[in-house]
Scaffold this motif. Sequence first.
Motif, PDB file in Angstrom:
ATOM      1  N   ALA A 129       0.828  -1.204   0.000  1.00 18.77           N
ATOM      2  CA  ALA A 129       0.000   0.000   0.000  1.00 18.77           C
ATOM      3  C   ALA A 129       0.863   1.254   0.000  1.00 18.77           C
ATOM      4  N   MET A 130       0.380   2.262  -0.699  1.00 13.67           N
ATOM      5  CA  MET A 130       1.037   3.568  -0.674  1.00 13.67           C
ATOM      6  C   MET A 130      -0.027   4.644  -0.826  1.00 13.67           C
ATOM      7  N   HIS A 131       0.255   5.784  -0.265  1.00 16.21           N
ATOM      8  CA  HIS A 131      -0.658   6.920  -0.374  1.00 16.21           C
ATOM      9  C   HIS A 131      -0.322   7.660  -1.660  1.00 16.21           C
ATOM     10  N   THR A 132      -1.188   7.546  -2.653  1.00 17.77           N
ATOM     11  CA  THR A 132      -0.931   8.181  -3.948  1.00 17.77           C
ATOM     12  C   THR A 132      -1.295   9.662  -3.940  1.00 17.77           C
ATOM     13  N   GLY A 133      -2.234  10.054  -3.073  1.00 15.40           N
ATOM     14  CA  GLY A 133      -2.682  11.439  -3.047  1.00 15.40           C
ATOM     15  C   GLY A 133      -3.604  11.786  -4.201  1.00 15.40           C
ATOM     16  N   PHE A 134      -4.139  10.782  -4.910  1.00 12.31           N
ATOM     17  CA  PHE A 134      -4.957  11.011  -6.096  1.00 12.31           C
ATOM     18  C   PHE A 134      -6.410  11.407  -5.792  1.00 12.31           C
ATOM     19  N   ALA A 135      -6.894  11.141  -4.594  1.00 13.34           N
ATOM     20  CA  ALA A 135      -8.315  11.345  -4.304  1.00 13.34           C
ATOM     21  C   ALA A 135      -8.711  12.809  -4.420  1.00 13.34           C
ATOM     22  N   THR A 136      -9.790  13.042  -5.144  1.00  7.75           N
ATOM     23  CA  THR A 136     -10.346  14.390  -5.255  1.00  7.75           C
ATOM     24  C   THR A 136     -11.837  14.392  -4.954  1.00  7.75           C
ATOM     25  N   GLY A 137     -12.418  13.246  -4.780  1.00 10.84           N
ATOM     26  CA  GLY A 137     -13.835  13.101  -4.473  1.00 10.84           C
ATOM     27  C   GLY A 137     -14.033  11.788  -3.765  1.00 10.84           C
ATOM     28  N   ASN A 138     -15.203  11.172  -3.967  1.00  9.82           N
ATOM     29  CA  ASN A 138     -15.442   9.904  -3.279  1.00  9.82           C
ATOM     30  C   ASN A 138     -15.513   8.715  -4.233  1.00  9.82           C
ATOM     31  N   ALA A 139     -15.040   8.897  -5.464  1.00  9.98           N
ATOM     32  CA  ALA A 139     -14.992   7.777  -6.414  1.00  9.98           C
ATOM     33  C   ALA A 139     -13.612   7.735  -7.052  1.00  9.98           C
ATOM     34  N   LEU A 140     -13.078   6.525  -7.189  1.00  6.33           N
ATOM     35  CA  LEU A 140     -11.798   6.384  -7.872  1.00  6.33           C
ATOM     36  C   LEU A 140     -11.927   6.899  -9.298  1.00  6.33           C
ATOM     37  N   GLU A 168     -10.016   7.559 -13.376  1.00  7.41           N
ATOM     38  CA  GLU A 168      -9.210   6.886 -14.389  1.00  7.41           C
ATOM     39  C   GLU A 168      -7.732   6.906 -13.997  1.00  7.41           C
ATOM     40  N   ARG A 169      -7.305   7.965 -13.350  1.00  6.41           N
ATOM     41  CA  ARG A 169      -5.905   8.040 -12.897  1.00  6.41           C
ATOM     42  C   ARG A 169      -5.597   6.924 -11.902  1.00  6.41           C
ATOM     43  N   ASP A 170      -6.520   6.687 -10.965  1.00  6.68           N
ATOM     44  CA  ASP A 170      -6.354   5.588 -10.001  1.00  6.68           C
ATOM     45  C   ASP A 170      -6.313   4.243 -10.717  1.00  6.68           C
ATOM     46  N   TYR A 171      -7.295   4.024 -11.592  1.00  5.69           N
ATOM     47  CA  TYR A 171      -7.364   2.754 -12.310  1.00  5.69           C
ATOM     48  C   TYR A 171      -6.080   2.494 -13.092  1.00  5.69           C
ATOM     49  N   ALA A 172      -5.620   3.519 -13.812  1.00  7.39           N
ATOM     50  CA  ALA A 172      -4.415   3.364 -14.635  1.00  7.39           C
ATOM     51  C   ALA A 172      -3.195   3.055 -13.777  1.00  7.39           C
ATOM     52  N   PHE A 173      -3.068   3.712 -12.627  1.00 10.92           N
ATOM     53  CA  PHE A 173      -1.930   3.500 -11.735  1.00 10.92           C
ATOM     54  C   PHE A 173      -1.841   2.039 -11.304  1.00 10.92           C
ATOM     55  N   TYR A 174      -2.940   1.486 -10.786  1.00  9.30           N
ATOM     56  CA  TYR A 174      -2.934   0.106 -10.299  1.00  9.30           C
ATOM     57  C   TYR A 174      -2.902  -0.901 -11.446  1.00  9.30           C
ATOM     58  N   GLU A 175      -3.581  -0.573 -12.538  1.00 12.50           N
ATOM     59  CA  GLU A 175      -3.592  -1.495 -13.677  1.00 12.50           C
ATOM     60  C   GLU A 175      -2.199  -1.651 -14.289  1.00 12.50           C
ATOM     61  N   GLU A 176      -1.419  -0.597 -14.309  1.00 13.56           N
ATOM     62  CA  GLU A 176      -0.050  -0.692 -14.834  1.00 13.56           C
ATOM     63  C   GLU A 176       0.787  -1.671 -14.013  1.00 13.56           C
ATOM     64  N   ARG A 177       0.595  -1.678 -12.712  1.00 13.41           N
ATOM     65  CA  ARG A 177       1.323  -2.621 -11.856  1.00 13.41           C
ATOM     66  C   ARG A 177       0.853  -4.045 -12.117  1.00 13.41           C
ATOM     67  N   ALA A 178      -0.451  -4.195 -12.342  1.00 11.00           N
ATOM     68  CA  ALA A 178      -0.997  -5.518 -12.667  1.00 11.00           C
ATOM     69  C   ALA A 178      -0.454  -5.990 -14.021  1.00 11.00           C
ATOM     70  N   LYS A 179      -0.437  -5.110 -15.001  1.00  7.42           N
ATOM     71  CA  LYS A 179       0.103  -5.457 -16.321  1.00  7.42           C
ATOM     72  C   LYS A 179       1.581  -5.828 -16.225  1.00  7.42           C
ATOM     73  N   MET A 225      -6.715  11.222   0.170  1.00 12.50           N
ATOM     74  CA  MET A 225      -6.912   9.789   0.395  1.00 12.50           C
ATOM     75  C   MET A 225      -8.402   9.472   0.449  1.00 12.50           C
ATOM     76  N   TYR A 226      -8.781   8.356  -0.155  1.00 11.02           N
ATOM     77  CA  TYR A 226     -10.162   7.878  -0.069  1.00 11.02           C
ATOM     78  C   TYR A 226     -10.390   7.255   1.294  1.00 11.02           C
ATOM     79  N   ASP A 227     -11.665   7.283   1.739  1.00  9.31           N
ATOM     80  CA  ASP A 227     -11.964   6.603   2.995  1.00  9.31           C
ATOM     81  C   ASP A 227     -13.059   5.567   2.771  1.00  9.31           C
ATOM     82  N   ALA A 228     -13.011   4.515   3.560  1.00 13.07           N
ATOM     83  CA  ALA A 228     -13.889   3.354   3.391  1.00 13.07           C
ATOM     84  C   ALA A 228     -15.356   3.684   3.616  1.00 13.07           C
ATOM     85  N   GLU A 229     -15.639   4.714   4.395  1.00 13.13           N
ATOM     86  CA  GLU A 229     -17.042   5.057   4.665  1.00 13.13           C
ATOM     87  C   GLU A 229     -17.721   5.723   3.476  1.00 13.13           C
ATOM     88  N   THR A 230     -16.983   6.526   2.710  1.00 11.11           N
ATOM     89  CA  THR A 230     -17.643   7.299   1.662  1.00 11.11           C
ATOM     90  C   THR A 230     -17.227   6.942   0.234  1.00 11.11           C
TER      91      THR A 230
END
Length: 129
Positions: free
Chosen positions: A21-32, A34-45, A66-71
């Motif tokens: 886990a790392m804090h990417t600092g990408f959160a700007t709202g309460n939904a992940l 495309e930037r989040d998806y691309a970041f993790y997907e690149e590691r998966a690829k 940072m995103y939080d689990a409640e919202t």
Amino acid sequence: MVFTPFRLRELELKNRWIMLAMHTGFATGNALTERDYAFYEERAKGGAAAVTVLLAVNEAGALKGMYDAETVEKESLRTLAERVHAHDCRLIVQLFHCGRNESAKNHGEKPLLAPSAVARLFSGQSRRK
């Protein structure tokens, strides 16, 4: 050894490479986003058997960006899981609370929560009473 399959009870991993886990600092709202998806997907690829996404337990425990689990929108987490699963990669969620490691300037008047009133070494800041 790193690239050999591994099984932990019901979880089967294609190798032993797990992105921590790392804090990417990408959160700007309460939904992940495309930037989040691309970041993790690149590691998966790239061959990771699992990637770990960091979620604060609640808004008070979140660092800035940072995103939080409640919202967090659960559908956006499902989308992330689907995107990494497409590359035979698993998604791990690590719950987090910043405790006294967050600064008062980012949380305003909200109390900083920590297990004790002992000041943080780096800033000298401790929880508010």
